[in-house]
Scaffold this motif. Structure first.
Motif, mmCIF file in Angstrom:
data_model
loop_
_atom_site.group_PDB
_atom_site.id
_atom_site.type_symbol
_atom_site.label_atom_id
_atom_site.label_comp_id
_atom_site.label_asym_id
_atom_site.label_seq_id
_atom_site.Cartn_x
_atom_site.Cartn_y
_atom_site.Cartn_z
ATOM 1 N N ARG A 51 36.898 59.064 16.829
ATOM 2 C CA ARG A 51 36.996 60.523 16.810
ATOM 3 C C ARG A 51 38.396 60.985 17.161
ATOM 4 N N HIS A 52 39.204 60.073 17.696
ATOM 5 C CA HIS A 52 40.555 60.413 18.121
ATOM 6 C C HIS A 52 41.419 59.169 18.045
ATOM 7 N N THR A 64 26.410 60.284 15.008
ATOM 8 C CA THR A 64 25.542 61.448 14.838
ATOM 9 C C THR A 64 26.111 62.660 15.562
ATOM 10 N N LEU A 65 26.614 62.468 16.774
ATOM 11 C CA LEU A 65 27.178 63.576 17.541
ATOM 12 C C LEU A 65 28.425 64.143 16.860
ATOM 13 N N VAL A 66 29.323 63.279 16.429
ATOM 14 C CA VAL A 66 30.552 63.735 15.770
ATOM 15 C C VAL A 66 30.215 64.514 14.499
ATOM 16 N N LEU A 67 29.308 63.993 13.688
ATOM 17 C CA LEU A 67 28.964 64.671 12.434
ATOM 18 C C LEU A 67 28.180 65.953 12.674
ATOM 19 N N ALA A 68 27.389 66.006 13.753
ATOM 20 C CA ALA A 68 26.681 67.249 14.092
ATOM 21 C C ALA A 68 27.672 68.332 14.517
ATOM 22 N N ILE A 69 28.670 67.960 15.285
ATOM 23 C CA ILE A 69 29.698 68.923 15.698
ATOM 24 C C ILE A 69 30.486 69.408 14.493
ATOM 25 N N ILE A 70 30.827 68.503 13.588
ATOM 26 C CA ILE A 70 31.538 68.879 12.358
ATOM 27 C C ILE A 70 30.700 69.862 11.558
ATOM 28 N N ALA A 71 29.416 69.606 11.413
ATOM 29 C CA ALA A 71 28.535 70.509 10.658
ATOM 30 C C ALA A 71 28.433 71.867 11.344
ATOM 31 N N SER A 107 37.579 79.096 3.901
ATOM 32 C CA SER A 107 38.225 77.845 3.503
ATOM 33 C C SER A 107 38.261 76.847 4.648
ATOM 34 N N LEU A 108 38.388 77.347 5.872
ATOM 35 C CA LEU A 108 38.313 76.478 7.036
ATOM 36 C C LEU A 108 36.973 75.745 7.076
ATOM 37 N N GLY A 109 35.887 76.461 6.748
ATOM 38 C CA GLY A 109 34.570 75.827 6.704
ATOM 39 C C GLY A 109 34.513 74.686 5.708
ATOM 40 N N VAL A 112 36.575 71.677 7.075
ATOM 41 C CA VAL A 112 35.836 70.919 8.090
ATOM 42 C C VAL A 112 34.703 70.119 7.438
ATOM 43 N N ALA A 113 34.037 70.695 6.437
ATOM 44 C CA ALA A 113 33.020 69.930 5.704
ATOM 45 C C ALA A 113 33.659 68.721 5.024
ATOM 46 N N GLY A 114 34.886 68.881 4.541
ATOM 47 C CA GLY A 114 35.627 67.763 3.945
ATOM 48 C C GLY A 114 35.880 66.654 4.960
ATOM 49 N N ILE A 115 36.143 67.036 6.208
ATOM 50 C CA ILE A 115 36.303 66.029 7.269
ATOM 51 C C ILE A 115 35.021 65.212 7.407
ATOM 52 N N GLY A 116 33.878 65.897 7.415
ATOM 53 C CA GLY A 116 32.595 65.196 7.542
ATOM 54 C C GLY A 116 32.345 64.240 6.386
ATOM 55 N N LEU A 117 32.581 64.722 5.172
ATOM 56 C CA LEU A 117 32.374 63.862 4.002
ATOM 57 C C LEU A 117 33.290 62.643 4.038
ATOM 58 N N ALA A 118 34.564 62.862 4.320
ATOM 59 C CA ALA A 118 35.512 61.746 4.349
ATOM 60 C C ALA A 118 35.193 60.763 5.469
ATOM 61 N N THR A 119 34.784 61.280 6.598
ATOM 62 C CA THR A 119 34.437 60.405 7.721
ATOM 63 C C THR A 119 33.257 59.511 7.354
ATOM 64 N N MET A 120 32.245 60.094 6.726
ATOM 65 C CA MET A 120 31.081 59.283 6.333
ATOM 66 C C MET A 120 31.477 58.232 5.302
ATOM 67 N N LEU A 121 32.224 58.642 4.299
ATOM 68 C CA LEU A 121 32.582 57.701 3.235
ATOM 69 C C LEU A 121 33.555 56.631 3.715
ATOM 70 N N ALA A 122 34.415 56.950 4.683
ATOM 71 C CA ALA A 122 35.382 55.975 5.186
ATOM 72 C C ALA A 122 34.754 54.965 6.138
#
Length: 169
Positions: A51-52, A64-71, A107-109, A112-122
Motif C-alpha cells: 500500500r506504500h 480487502t481493506l485497501v480495495l474497500a478504502i479505494i472503492a 474525474s478524481l473518482g 481512484v477507481a483506476g488505482i483499484g483496477l490496476a492494483t487488482m490486475l498487478a
C-alpha cells in the motif's frame, strides 16, 4: 446561469438524461465493474498487498481493506462531484469555473477507481513472497490515465459552461 436574453436556459429532456447518465449511471457502473472484478479475482489475489513504497521500505495491508478504502474514496468523489454539478446546473450557475470543479471531482473518482483496477490486475496470481511495490507505480499511472480520460470525456459531454462577466456595473 442566464443566456443573452436574461433567462435561464433549459437544456431539455435529452440533456437531463445525458447529465443523469454521466453523473449517476456511469459512476455506478464503474463501481459495479470494479466490485465484480474484485469478486472474480478474489481467490487469485494475495491476502496482503503493498500500500506504500518509500525510503523506509514497503508497507503492506490487507487486500480487502485497501480495495474497500479505494472503492469508498471513489464513491465519495463520484457523489460529491455529481452533487456539485447537479447543484450548479439546478441553480442556473453553470459557468466555466463551476464546470471545471465538477469535472475535476468526478474525474478524481475515476482516477481512484483506476488505482483499484490496476492494483487488482498487478497483484493477481502473485504469491505472498513475490509482492513488491511495483503495483504502486502501475496504479499511479492508471490513476493519471483514468483521470485524464474522464476529464476529457466530461468536459466534452457536459453542457458548456458560460463565460462569467467580471467587473460589470
Amino acid at each position: 446561469m442566464t443566456g443573452e436574453s436574461g433567462t435561464t436556459p433549459n437544456y431539455g429532456v435529452l440533456a437531463d438524461k445525458l447529465v443523469f447518465r454521466l453523473l449517476v449511471a456511469a459512476p455506478a457502473w464503474t463501481l459495479a465493474a470494479v466490485t465484480a472484478l474484485y469478486l472474480f479475482l478474489l481467490g487469485s489475489m494475495p491476502q496482503y498487498i503493498a500500500r506504500h513504497a518509500g525510503p523506509d521500505g514497503i508497507g503492506y495491508s490487507s487486500t480487502t481493506l485497501v480495495l474497500a478504502i479505494i472503492a469508498a474514496v471513489s464513491a465519495s468523489a463520484f457523489a460529491i462531484g455529481g452533487a456539485t454539478a447537479h447543484g450548479f446546473l439546478k441553480a442556473g450557475h453553470w459557468y466555466q469555473t463551476e464546470k471545471m470543479i465538477a469535472v475535476g471531482i468526478v474525474s478524481l473518482g475515476y482516477g481512484v477507481a483506476g488505482i483499484g483496477l490496476a492494483t487488482m490486475l498487478a497483484t493477481v496470481r502473485l504469491a505472498a513472497g513475490e509482492i513488491e511495490g511495483d503495483a504502486i507505480g502501475v496504479s499511479m499511472v492508471a490513476f493519471v490515465l483514468a483521470f485524464i480520460a474522464a476529464a476529457w470525456t466530461y468536459t466534452l459531454a457536459l453542457p458548456p459552461g458560460e463565460l462569467e462577466q467580471l467587473g460589470t456595473d
